[in-house]
Scaffold this motif. Structure first.
Motif, PDB file in Angstrom:
ATOM      1  N   LEU A 358      22.262  -9.266 -10.977  1.00 39.65           N
ATOM      2  CA  LEU A 358      23.223 -10.366 -11.074  1.00 39.65           C
ATOM      3  C   LEU A 358      22.795 -11.525 -10.175  1.00 39.65           C
ATOM      4  O   LEU A 358      22.972 -12.692 -10.516  1.00 39.65           O
ATOM      5  CB  LEU A 358      24.624  -9.874 -10.697  1.00 39.65           C
ATOM      6  CG  LEU A 358      25.198  -8.846 -11.669  1.00 39.65           C
ATOM      7  CD1 LEU A 358      26.610  -8.463 -11.266  1.00 39.65           C
ATOM      8  CD2 LEU A 358      25.210  -9.392 -13.087  1.00 39.65           C
ATOM      9  N   TYR A 359      22.225 -11.184  -9.048  1.00 40.44           N
ATOM     10  CA  TYR A 359      21.743 -12.211  -8.136  1.00 40.44           C
ATOM     11  C   TYR A 359      20.675 -13.063  -8.835  1.00 40.44           C
ATOM     12  O   TYR A 359      20.746 -14.292  -8.850  1.00 40.44           O
ATOM     13  CB  TYR A 359      21.169 -11.526  -6.898  1.00 40.44           C
ATOM     14  CG  TYR A 359      20.393 -12.419  -5.964  1.00 40.44           C
ATOM     15  CD1 TYR A 359      21.044 -13.343  -5.153  1.00 40.44           C
ATOM     16  CD2 TYR A 359      19.000 -12.329  -5.881  1.00 40.44           C
ATOM     17  CE1 TYR A 359      20.327 -14.158  -4.289  1.00 40.44           C
ATOM     18  CE2 TYR A 359      18.282 -13.135  -5.022  1.00 40.44           C
ATOM     19  CZ  TYR A 359      18.946 -14.047  -4.220  1.00 40.44           C
ATOM     20  OH  TYR A 359      18.235 -14.854  -3.373  1.00 40.44           O
ATOM     21  N   LYS A 361      20.194 -13.330 -11.955  1.00 39.40           N
ATOM     22  CA  LYS A 361      20.796 -14.040 -13.079  1.00 39.40           C
ATOM     23  C   LYS A 361      21.485 -15.307 -12.584  1.00 39.40           C
ATOM     24  O   LYS A 361      21.387 -16.365 -13.198  1.00 39.40           O
ATOM     25  CB  LYS A 361      21.798 -13.139 -13.788  1.00 39.40           C
ATOM     26  CG  LYS A 361      22.518 -13.902 -14.868  1.00 39.40           C
ATOM     27  CD  LYS A 361      23.197 -13.052 -15.880  1.00 39.40           C
ATOM     28  CE  LYS A 361      23.722 -14.020 -16.938  1.00 39.40           C
ATOM     29  NZ  LYS A 361      24.458 -13.423 -17.980  1.00 39.40           N
ATOM     30  N   ALA A 362      22.174 -15.191 -11.464  1.00 39.45           N
ATOM     31  CA  ALA A 362      22.840 -16.360 -10.911  1.00 39.45           C
ATOM     32  C   ALA A 362      21.813 -17.433 -10.556  1.00 39.45           C
ATOM     33  O   ALA A 362      21.982 -18.601 -10.886  1.00 39.45           O
ATOM     34  CB  ALA A 362      23.648 -15.976  -9.676  1.00 39.45           C
ATOM     35  N   LEU A 363      20.729 -17.021  -9.937  1.00 35.24           N
ATOM     36  CA  LEU A 363      19.723 -17.996  -9.515  1.00 35.24           C
ATOM     37  C   LEU A 363      19.063 -18.690 -10.694  1.00 35.24           C
ATOM     38  O   LEU A 363      18.834 -19.886 -10.680  1.00 35.24           O
ATOM     39  CB  LEU A 363      18.644 -17.283  -8.678  1.00 35.24           C
ATOM     40  CG  LEU A 363      18.701 -17.510  -7.172  1.00 35.24           C
ATOM     41  CD1 LEU A 363      20.088 -17.293  -6.630  1.00 35.24           C
ATOM     42  CD2 LEU A 363      17.700 -16.616  -6.457  1.00 35.24           C
ATOM     43  N   THR A 364      18.751 -17.902 -11.720  1.00 40.22           N
ATOM     44  CA  THR A 364      17.942 -18.459 -12.794  1.00 40.22           C
ATOM     45  C   THR A 364      18.760 -18.902 -13.991  1.00 40.22           C
ATOM     46  O   THR A 364      18.274 -19.657 -14.811  1.00 40.22           O
ATOM     47  CB  THR A 364      16.954 -17.395 -13.316  1.00 40.22           C
ATOM     48  OG1 THR A 364      17.725 -16.292 -13.801  1.00 40.22           O
ATOM     49  CG2 THR A 364      16.043 -16.914 -12.216  1.00 40.22           C
ATOM     50  N   GLY A 365      19.981 -18.381 -14.095  1.00 42.28           N
ATOM     51  CA  GLY A 365      20.775 -18.700 -15.282  1.00 42.28           C
ATOM     52  C   GLY A 365      20.251 -17.989 -16.516  1.00 42.28           C
ATOM     53  O   GLY A 365      20.592 -18.343 -17.627  1.00 42.28           O
ATOM     54  N   THR A 420      13.723 -12.702  -4.863  1.00 44.32           N
ATOM     55  CA  THR A 420      13.882 -14.150  -4.896  1.00 44.32           C
ATOM     56  C   THR A 420      12.579 -14.833  -5.315  1.00 44.32           C
ATOM     57  O   THR A 420      12.586 -15.784  -6.087  1.00 44.32           O
ATOM     58  CB  THR A 420      14.331 -14.681  -3.524  1.00 44.32           C
ATOM     59  OG1 THR A 420      15.484 -13.955  -3.105  1.00 44.32           O
ATOM     60  CG2 THR A 420      14.660 -16.158  -3.592  1.00 44.32           C
ATOM     61  N   GLU A 427      13.059 -19.715 -12.015  1.00 43.11           N
ATOM     62  CA  GLU A 427      13.927 -20.862 -11.755  1.00 43.11           C
ATOM     63  C   GLU A 427      13.116 -22.149 -11.650  1.00 43.11           C
ATOM     64  O   GLU A 427      13.524 -23.186 -12.165  1.00 43.11           O
ATOM     65  CB  GLU A 427      14.731 -20.650 -10.464  1.00 43.11           C
ATOM     66  CG  GLU A 427      15.706 -21.792 -10.202  1.00 43.11           C
ATOM     67  CD  GLU A 427      16.527 -21.626  -8.928  1.00 43.11           C
ATOM     68  OE1 GLU A 427      16.430 -20.564  -8.282  1.00 43.11           O
ATOM     69  OE2 GLU A 427      17.258 -22.567  -8.590  1.00 43.11           O
TER      70      GLU A 427
ATOM     71  N   LYS B 223      25.236 -21.823  -9.597  1.00 37.27           N
ATOM     72  CA  LYS B 223      24.637 -20.480  -9.661  1.00 37.27           C
ATOM     73  C   LYS B 223      25.690 -19.446 -10.067  1.00 37.27           C
ATOM     74  O   LYS B 223      25.421 -18.577 -10.888  1.00 37.27           O
ATOM     75  CB  LYS B 223      24.041 -20.089  -8.301  1.00 37.27           C
ATOM     76  CG  LYS B 223      22.940 -21.010  -7.807  1.00 37.27           C
ATOM     77  CD  LYS B 223      21.731 -20.971  -8.702  1.00 37.27           C
ATOM     78  CE  LYS B 223      20.662 -21.947  -8.252  1.00 37.27           C
ATOM     79  NZ  LYS B 223      19.672 -22.218  -9.306  1.00 37.27           N
ATOM     80  N   ASN B 226      26.547 -19.111 -13.617  1.00 36.95           N
ATOM     81  CA  ASN B 226      25.606 -18.348 -14.441  1.00 36.95           C
ATOM     82  C   ASN B 226      26.067 -16.923 -14.670  1.00 36.95           C
ATOM     83  O   ASN B 226      25.550 -16.229 -15.526  1.00 36.95           O
ATOM     84  CB  ASN B 226      24.228 -18.296 -13.764  1.00 36.95           C
ATOM     85  CG  ASN B 226      23.491 -19.613 -13.886  1.00 36.95           C
ATOM     86  OD1 ASN B 226      23.741 -20.376 -14.814  1.00 36.95           O
ATOM     87  ND2 ASN B 226      22.611 -19.893 -12.953  1.00 36.95           N
ATOM     88  N   LEU B 227      27.005 -16.476 -13.870  1.00 28.28           N
ATOM     89  CA  LEU B 227      27.455 -15.082 -13.983  1.00 28.28           C
ATOM     90  C   LEU B 227      28.730 -14.965 -14.801  1.00 28.28           C
ATOM     91  O   LEU B 227      29.394 -13.932 -14.783  1.00 28.28           O
ATOM     92  CB  LEU B 227      27.703 -14.495 -12.583  1.00 28.28           C
ATOM     93  CG  LEU B 227      26.471 -14.335 -11.726  1.00 28.28           C
ATOM     94  CD1 LEU B 227      26.851 -13.794 -10.366  1.00 28.28           C
ATOM     95  CD2 LEU B 227      25.482 -13.404 -12.407  1.00 28.28           C
ATOM     96  N   SER B 275      26.828  -9.410  -5.421  1.00 22.75           N
ATOM     97  CA  SER B 275      25.804 -10.317  -5.936  1.00 22.75           C
ATOM     98  C   SER B 275      26.111 -11.752  -5.544  1.00 22.75           C
ATOM     99  O   SER B 275      25.224 -12.495  -5.120  1.00 22.75           O
ATOM    100  CB  SER B 275      25.725 -10.230  -7.455  1.00 22.75           C
ATOM    101  OG  SER B 275      25.578  -8.896  -7.851  1.00 22.75           O
TER     102      SER B 275
END
Ligand SMILES: Nc1ncnc2c1ncn2[C@@H]1O[C@H](COP(=O)(O)OP(=O)(O)OP(=O)(O)O)[C@@H](O)[C@H]1O
Ligand SMILES: [Mg+2]
Lengths: 1074, 285
Positions: A358-359, A361-365, A420, A427, B223, B226-227, B275
């Motif tokens: 999820l991390y 995913k959040a960073l990269t979308g 990362t 990213e 960011k 995105n979730l 996360s």
């Protein structure tokens, strides 16, 4: 005269001179037995006793006991037993009259307990204890006396061991033996039946090695043993016995410590602990027992599933040196501590993978999966290292464990830095490199250089690499440049990562090889690596020739600027190459000192190397001169892992080839063998030798098919099917696969062709049949497995029910009169207006009026196994016992249940949904679909709308299996048709799939997803137009979900954590209809 | 309890236009075309209406259902309606009240807005009872009439009256979907999250923190959004990011501020929380 009287009279004189009670006993015996025994037998019995009297001076005592025993012998005993008893009595009397007395006194009651068959055995056991002296005689007598009490508690075989134990003890101390015997019935009685024998076995060993502890053992042993989980008590005792067998004086101590320790460990974990101890025992019984004794302390630091690792490390030491190993398990070696610390501090990918996913995913979308690096190597698509982090564009691969620090948080931070860095490649678009796109910071050299490749390069980055004569050097420099850019970008964008990343860079710097010992070109590259690690200060270079090095450093540092792109890294690589190739790869022979670089004025350096492209004829990038030492790549950098842009671009291109428009499009058919071979040969990372050993043709083929598989297209071997022309209407139906064909109804539906922006009329044939019936077990089993969830679901849906009852007002008939309208009615009457009579109210069951069609994907791709996600343990670390029990339960579940597939979870979710729907009473239909080709879209009825839920439904769910392809559009249309036939006001269609619509002829070729996706979306749109609420639920962890982008504005949800599906589905339904 | 508020916006509210919504709204107002504002929670819909009513010099009537908590930021306080599913037509139109002199008719907020020619904003309209839509229909077509059944009257809307409703298409119950017959009476202006730079500007303006911090907060918002499909019903709202900014402005450490205003405010799912927490610790030192 009776037989008894006659016998008594006949033998009276033989009692002369014996005490009076003897005769009394004799006569009483005769009288009592007269009725039970035949005259002959009575006489035999009588003779037996009379004979005893004659044996010795005191043998009359045993005779008296004999006569008293007779009447008490159990009725059931056969005559042989009488004779046996007489025989044993005679032989015992000969040995010792008191012994015989004791024997005879308790014989009747003992017989009743052990049965006639064991009489001789019992007699023998006592006899064994008798050594001819009076102490042994009294012990043996005590043994006989204890008979009734003892055998009320134990069986004969156990008594055998007890005797062994007593015998052993008696060798040292009769008093002790007597005391143990006295407490034996009570002590053994408290033990579980199965534990008695092993309890005594250890007792025997203990009596041999440290007999003095036996009393303690008898006093405390049972309570101690009961701390050990029942099923493994015997194994525990056997381990303890091994120590005793080693003549250890401290066997009892070990036993006591071990049992007390296990008492602190969750019972379910005793099995694993003992098993590990058993592996140690052959090397050292002490180590085994210490291992058990220290298990609570160890488990405070590591989890039970890490215990084997700790044990294995010690076992290795033990095998090499007994002393060393024993110290290890005594927790008295620093090595043991170290291993413990490392284990307890390490971070496992399996436990943090979901958070990192999820991390990332959040960073990269992007939808990113996280897997262990080994998984990537297994794929056979060009990555070979099983440990290094990497990404192939949709998944980030990370090391399975991180254990470089002695602290868990630091290890996690390290794992996060790894993740990362890979996420940042995505990213900050490392793989979006385009040959033609201008760079931001340099004057572009790419267009000025002659392109060298013969074949059309497969990817943009390939085209770039083709510029270089020395591919290995170019690839290294490009990687350094790109990583320098990425790390700088991370530091700029993520202030919080700066610290850990900087630390990791410094650690890497400390590990670098001595630069002055490298040949110069390698030294140049090595220095660049240091600069990329933010270590410009660590650059060392011969003082006399600083120029090229200073240029290299400046070029690289330019990439740390904001806004640097992948194209800038490429431009930098070109310049670095130019500088590097000009340096001979030889050791520096000059006398120059290797110094840090002096300050340089950037202006003075010709960073754009304008001379390269300049006015003259285009300058080629040079080649390494002959005769120098062979160039070797710099030492790897852990946290950056592997960077393979050429492969990533290729994969990405294969994946979404269809979306890129025709110019840059590669379909697998178009990707020529030649291109691939070139790619393989040139890719610096692929071990060419290994490849060449095999048939290159074959290897290439395999590589290609692996790649295609990875890109989400089916393997090549099923190729023949795709060559069937679209217009070929023949289907496999006439192959006679189904002998007992169920009723099939065919429906025709249009299909949406997004290229034509029009429907293809009556294009697909949907064949509806009832799904075959299997057993009910699956259904029931699922209810059992999810028992708590089921009842929870029921409860929740029950709660929704009260809303179904609404007060309906202003009726002309009902439960009661309503006040307001009644008053109005009165007023109306009084004022002469004609009144309304609707003055009643009634509670009415308002139908919820919801109908739902539930469409299950039964395509072959749902056969995919779900890599079981390591369940997380919440109460982290607090209580090792709790953890242990949790772990063991989990282990059991894992052993009991084979890995699940997507389809299994679909099925389970269906069962739970049914529970919910039945509770609330909504109308529903459940259907599965699969098929092959447009003429054969199979539509299976599991439960139809008007059908009632019943046994047949349960049996059909059992038969839900992965079948063939996924043509979603027609299946959805048919479900719409079904839904439209219901009268319900609210109609819902839920599509549960793995998000990969795919079928023969469902698109231009197999790689094209667009056609299928458009049609699916169109079908969902049609549902909306019909007033149906469509909802697509996609089970996907791998990022193969092609529907997502198309369905974003519709009801759509990805279930990333597939295992939560059974829980999510009813919840979703509730949300949709509440 | 019904939250209805009437006031004239006298001070210009701060509003940062994200697209052509101002032009659209103005045109709609001039043409008396009802407006539906569509978008996720906390993305500025309410602020926009306030701003527009100021610009157009109109008094606004706001009727708010749920959504806005008691801590609502804004120039005027909102009152929250707890039992949001119980809003009935009479709550909007008016009702008879009993007092010592007998019964007395009280105009509801909608009636008052209609009479005074105000902009009437029905927030989260789908939450209201179905019978309210019956009122909306005659008001939103060419007739511009409000029938008051209990009085047997029909009130014609005063000239400046405009009905604006909002609707969050995120996760909606199929039972509560906006009916087409209602929906197709409004033009639909869609609100999405602002770009990173725009959002940072809003955060800075509303919370007073440095632009540098705001940019980081906006980045965090981006960011976390995105979730969205992972158990977060919706992405993080600008409102929450502003809260975080305000906490930071009061001296709370950025990581902590983000934790309470973003991580914990968004989800109870431990994995997702963790996360987001990792994203927070990556972005803030
Ligand atoms: N474009 C913008 N210009 C100025 N401020 C904005 C803008 N967008 C959001 N905001 C800020 O975000 C806060 C929340 O916005 P607002 O209350 O208008 O959201 P909303 O869309 O009405 O949310 P809800 O749907 O929950 O009612 C506002 O108080 C304001 O501070
Ligand atoms: Mg609002």
């Amino acid at each position: 005269m009776s037989v008894a009287a006659e016998l008594a009279a006949r033998n009276r004189e033989r009692f002369e001179g014996f005490p009076e009670p003897l005769l009394e006993a004799y006569e009483a015996g005769l009288r009592a037995l007269e009725a039970r025994l035949t005259p002959t037998r009575l006489e035999n019995w009588s003779r037996g006793g009379l004979d005893l009297m004659a044996v010795s001076l005191r043998s009359w005592e045993s005779a008296a006991e004999y006569f008293r025993a007779g009447p008490r012998i159990p009725e059931a005993a056969p005559w042989e037993t009488w004779e046996q008893l007489a025989g044993e009595a005679a032989s015992l009397t000969e040995q010792s009259a008191p012994l015989a007395v004791s024997f005879l006194r308790s014989a009747p009651e003992t017989l009743a307990l052990v049965g006639p068959n064991h009489l001789a055995q019992w007699a023998d056991l006592g006899r064994r204890l008798y050594k001819g002296n009076w102490k042994s005689s009294s012990l043996a007598a005590q043994f006989y006396d204890a008979g009734p009490e003892l055998f009320a508690a134990i069986r004969m075989s156990q008594a055998g061991r007890l005797t062994l134990f007593l015998d052993e003890l008696a060798r040292h101390s009769y008093e002790l033996a007597a005391a143990c015997l006295a407490s034996a019935p009570e002590v053994l009685g408290r033990l579980d039946g199965a534990d008695r024998a092993p309890f005594l076995t250890f007792g025997v060993e203990l009596a041999q090695s440290s007999w003095a502890d036996s009393r303690l053992y008898f006093d405390r042993g049972v309570a101690l043993l009961q701390r050990v989980h029942a099923p493994v008590r015997e194994r525990y005792l056997l381990l303890a016995a091994r120590v005793a067998r080693d003549h250890s004086r401290s066997a009892f101590q070990y036993f006591e410590d071990g049992a007390a320790a296990l008492g602190e460990v969750e019972p379910d974990a005793h099995g694993p602990v003992i098993e590990l101890a058993e592996q140690l025992a052959p090397h050292s019984a002490y180590a085994a027992m210490d291992f058990i004794g220290n298990s609570p302390a160890v488990l405070e630091k590591v989890r039970i599933d890490e215990l084997p690792a700790w044990q294995a490390a010690g076992l290795g030491i033990l095998a090499a040196s007994r002393e060393g190993g024993e110290a290890y398990f005594r927790l008295q070696s620093s090595r043991g501590e170290e291993v413990l610390d490392t284990l307890s501090a390490r971070v496992e990918l399996a436990r943090v993978g979901e958070v990192l996913r999820l991390y990332a995913k959040a960073l990269t979308g992007r939808d990113i999966s996280i897997h262990a690096a080994a998984v990537l190597a297994e794929k056979g698509i060009g990555w070979v290292d099983e440990e290094r982090a990497s990404t192939e564009g949709t998944t980030i691969f990370l090391p399975e464990v991180m254990e470089r620090h002695r602290d868990k948080d630091e290890n996690f931070a390290a794992m996060k830095v790894f993740a990362t860095h890979q996420a940042a490649h995505l990213e900050f678009e490392s793989f979006a490199f385009s040959f033609e796109r201008p760079s931001a910071l340099f004057e572009d050299l790419r267009p000025t250089l002659p392109e060298r490749g013969e074949a059309r390069p497969a990817t943009e980055i390939e085209r770039f690499f083709d510029l270089f004569p020395d591919r290995a050097l170019a690839s290294d420099l490009h990687e350094i440049a790109e990583d320098a850019r990425i790390d700088a970008a991370i530091k700029r964008a993520y202030a919080g990562i700066r610290g850990p990343l900087g630390r990791m860079q410094r650690e890497e710097l400390a590990r670098r090889p001595e630069v002055s010992e490298l040949p110069l070109r390698q030294a140049f590259v090595e220095n660049l690596v240091r600069v990329s690690l933010d270590g410009a200060g660590a650059v060392r270079w011969p003082a006399g020739r600083a120029e090229p090095m200073a240029g290299g450093v400046a070029i690289l540092q330019r990439l740390t600027a904001a806004g640097a792109t992948a194209e800038d890294a490429a431009e930098a690589a070109l310049r670095l190459y130019r500088l590097a190739i000009g340096i001979r790869n030889e050791r520096d022979e000059s006398e120059d000192d290797w110094d840090a670089l002096p300050e340089f004025d950037e202006q003075s350096l010709d960073l754009d190397l304008s001379g390269l492209g300049g006015d003259g004829p285009p300058m080629e990038l040079g080649e390494a001169p002959e005769g120098e030492s062979e160039y070797e790549s710099p030492q790897e950098i852990d946290f950056r892992g592997e960077f393979k842009p050429e492969l990533v671009q290729l994969l990405m291109k294969l994946r979404d080839g269809a979306e890129q428009g025709d110019a840059g499009r590669i379909s697998p058919e178009q990707l020529t063998e030649e291109q691939l071979r070139e790619l393989l040969e040139k890719s610096a990372e692929i071990d060419l030798d290994a490849l060449l050993e095999g048939d290159l043709q074959q290897t290439t083929g395999m590589f290609l098919s692996n790649l295609l598989k990875e890109a989400g297209t089916p393997a090549l071997d099923s190729d023949a099917q795709s060559d069937q022309p679209l217009s070929d209407l023949s289907t496999g139906a006439d192959e006679g696969e189904e002998p007992l064909a169920p009723v099939v109804t065919t429906y025709y539906y249009d299909e949406w062709d997004f290229r034509a922006q029009d429907y293809k009329p009556r294009w697909c044939a949907v064949k509806e049949t009832a799904l075959e019936e299997g057993g009910e077990e699956f259904y029931e089993e699922t209810l059992r497995e999810y028992a708590s969830l089921v009842s929870q679901t029921r409860k929740q849906f029950e709660l929704m029910k009260p809303e179904l009852f609404r007060k309906i007002k202003r009726l002309s008939d009902g439960e009661d009169v309503e006040l307001d309208p009644a008053i109005e009615w009165m007023i109306d009457i009084r004022t002469g207006v004609s009144p309304t009579e609707k003055i009643y109210w009634r509670r009415n069951k308002v139908e919820r009026d919801v109908a739902i069609a539930f469409l299950l994907d039964m395509s072959a791709s749902t056969d995919e196994e779900i890599a079981r996600r390591d369940q997380q343990y919440d109460d982290a670390g607090d209580d090792p016992r709790k953890y242990l029990s949790w772990w063991v339960t989990k282990r059991r579940q894992e052993l009991a249940a084979p890995p699940k597939r997507i389809i299994d979870l679909e099925k389970e979710a269906t069962v739970l949904l049914i529970t919910a729907l039945e509770t609330i009473g909504d109308d529903y239909g459940i259907y599965g679909f699969s098929g092959y080709g447009r003429d054969n879209v199979e539509f299976y009825v599991i439960k139809d709308f008007e059908e009632r839920f019943g046994e047949a439904t349960k049996r059909r769910i059992d038969k839900v299996t992965p079948i063939r392809s996924t043509r979603m559009g027609p299946a959805i249309r048919h479900a719409i048709h079904k839904l439209s036939a219901t009268e319900a006001k609210v109609r819902i269609l839920v599509l549960l799939s793995d998000g990969r619509p795919q079928d023969h002829g469902y698109g231009r070729d197999r790689t094209e997803k667009e056609y299928a996706i458009h049609d699916t979306r169109q079908a969902l749109n049609e549902a909306r137009r019909e007033g149906i609420t469509p909802f697509a639920l996609t089970v996907d962890r791998a990022g193969h979900d092609y529907l997502k982008t198309m369905c974003e504005d519709m009801g759509y949800e990805v279930v990333g954590d597939i295992e939560s599906l059974p829980r999510r589905l009813p919840a979703l339904y509730r949300r949709l209809t509440e | 309890m019904l939250a209805a508020e009437e006031f004239t916006v006298r001070e210009e509210p701060y509003y940062l236009p994200l697209g052509d919504e101002i032009e659209l709204f103005e045109a709609a107002f001039r043409q008396r075309i009802p407006v539906l504002l569509k978008g996720p929670t906390g993305c500025g819909k309410t602020r926009f209406v306030e701003y527009m009513s100021y610009r157009l010099g109109q008094p606004v009537t706001r009727i708010s259902q749920g959504g806005d908590g008691p801590g609502e930021a804004g120039p005027r306080p909102f009152v929250t309606v707890a039992c949001h599913e119980d809003l009935t037509a009479s709550d909007l139109v008016g009702r008879y009240l009993l007092d010592t002199d007998g019964t007395r008719w009280i105009d509801g907020p909608l009636t008052r807005a209609v009479k005074h020619g105000a902009i009437c904003y029905l927030d989260e309209v789908v939450e209201a009872r179905k019978d309210t839509t019956v009122l909306i229909h005659p008001l939103t077509d060419y007739r511009r009439l409000l029938p008051i059944e209990k009085l047997g009257q029909v009130v014609e809307a005063a000239d400046g009256f405009l009905l604006v409703i909002s609707y969050n298409p995120g996760y909606q119950s199929a039972l509560k979907d906006l009916k087409h017959s209602t929906r197709q009476r409004f033009i639909s202006v869609e609100f999405t999250y602002p770009s990173r730079e725009q959002e940072a500007e809003i955060i800075t303006h509303e919370s007073g923190v440095d632009m540098a911090v705001s940019i980081e907060l906006a980045k965090l918002g981006e960011k976390v959004r995105n979730l969205k499909e992972h158990g977060l019903g919706e992405g993080v709202s600008t409102r929450l990011l502003i809260y975080a900014g305000r906490l930071i402005e009061r001296g709370i450490a950025p990581r902590r501020a983000a934790q309470v205003a973003v991580t914990w405010a968004l989800t109870d799912d431990l994995d997702v929380q963790r996360s987001i927490e990792e994203v927070v610790t990556s972005i803030f030192e």
